[in-house]
Scaffold this active site. Structure first.
Site: not given
Length: 264
Positions: A11, A38, A40, A53, A126
């Site tokens: 993450h 992962e 963003d 993020h 994301e």
């Protein structure tokens, strides 16, 4: 039923030990055995996708700059790592680090890192919403993935969002890409369920898995859905996810989770 163990997804990198979303965090995650990374993504004022993020840099650099209103060169001039390792400058015996490892990271650089790595690594990307650029974020993302040849069914990439409209845009642009519908609560899941296709992956938060394991079990065992869970840091929760047949756990502690699952 025999369950295979879930994929371990770092993450924002190994964000338990390194500043999130920095190249240093992702390198640490890979070194720790993470099977996927992962991130963003947001668009800068001059059209670059960066791994950030929040909408601004206050939390990670004490700078009020809004990502979408700032050009890449100005973002790259910021230190986004010291907040996590504030003690490092006081350690006379610490090795000199590469400054690039603690700067704002472009998605292109992260993709290059994955493409060049000596073992297969997946990416879970994301797109953040709401944003002033609306669907341009997904358009630029698919264009960049296409440069790497990563828009087909065999691409090591999946795109995630809390917006089903954003994922619809991704599917129109790249019909074969896997997409992950992120949901935080059971109520959100029931609201979005009518709008998503049967092959979409579902991404519930760990709180939802703890509170409503029956709902998650039906996703997997009854409806045959793939389920990826965030953020799974407690090893008891890792076991809970494995028992439910969840396919991927997104964690701040990739090293610890890889070690735990390997020993299990």
């Amino acid at each position: 039923m025999l369950r295979s163990r879930p994929q371990v997804v770092a993450h924002r990198g190994a964000s338990d030990v390194k500043a999130e979303h920095t190249l240093g965090a992702y390198v640490a995650a890979l070194d720790a055995g993470a099977e996927a990374l992962e991130c963003d993504v947001r668009l800068t004022a001059d059209g670059h996708l960066v791994c950030v993020h929040d909408r601004d840099l206050r939390r990670i650099s004490h700078d009020p700059s809004v990502v979408s209103a700032t050009e890449l060169a100005d973002l790259e001039a910021l230190d986004v790592a010291s907040w996590k390792e504030a003690w490092a400058d006081l350690d006379d015996e610490a090795p000199m680090g590469d400054p690039a490892l603690g700067k704002v990271l472009t998605l292109r650089r992260l993709l290059e890192t994955v493409a060049d790595y000596d073992r297969p690594v997946s990416l879970a990307i994301e797109t953040k919403h709401p944003t002033r650029y609306a669907g341009l974020v997904e358009q630029r993302l698919v264009e960049l993935l296409d440069e790497f040849g990563w828009t087909g069914a065999d691409a090591p990439v999946r795109v995630m969002s809390f917006s089903w409209l954003a994922l619809r845009r991704v599917r129109r642009l790249a019909p074969d890409l896997d997409v992950v519908m992120l949901v935080e609560t059971r109520q959100q899941w029931y609201r979005v369920k009518p709008f998503i296709d049967g092959d979409w992956i579902v991404g519930p938060g760990m709180d939802m898995v703890r509170e409503h394991p029956d709902v998650v079990r039906r996703m997997v065992d009854v409806h045959g859905r793939r389920v990826h869970v965030w953020v799974v840091n407690d090893l008891a929760d890792v076991d809970r996810c494995a028992d439910l047949g969840i396919q991927a756990v997104i964690t701040d502690r990739p090293g610890a989770v890889v070690t735990h699952l390997t020993k299990s």
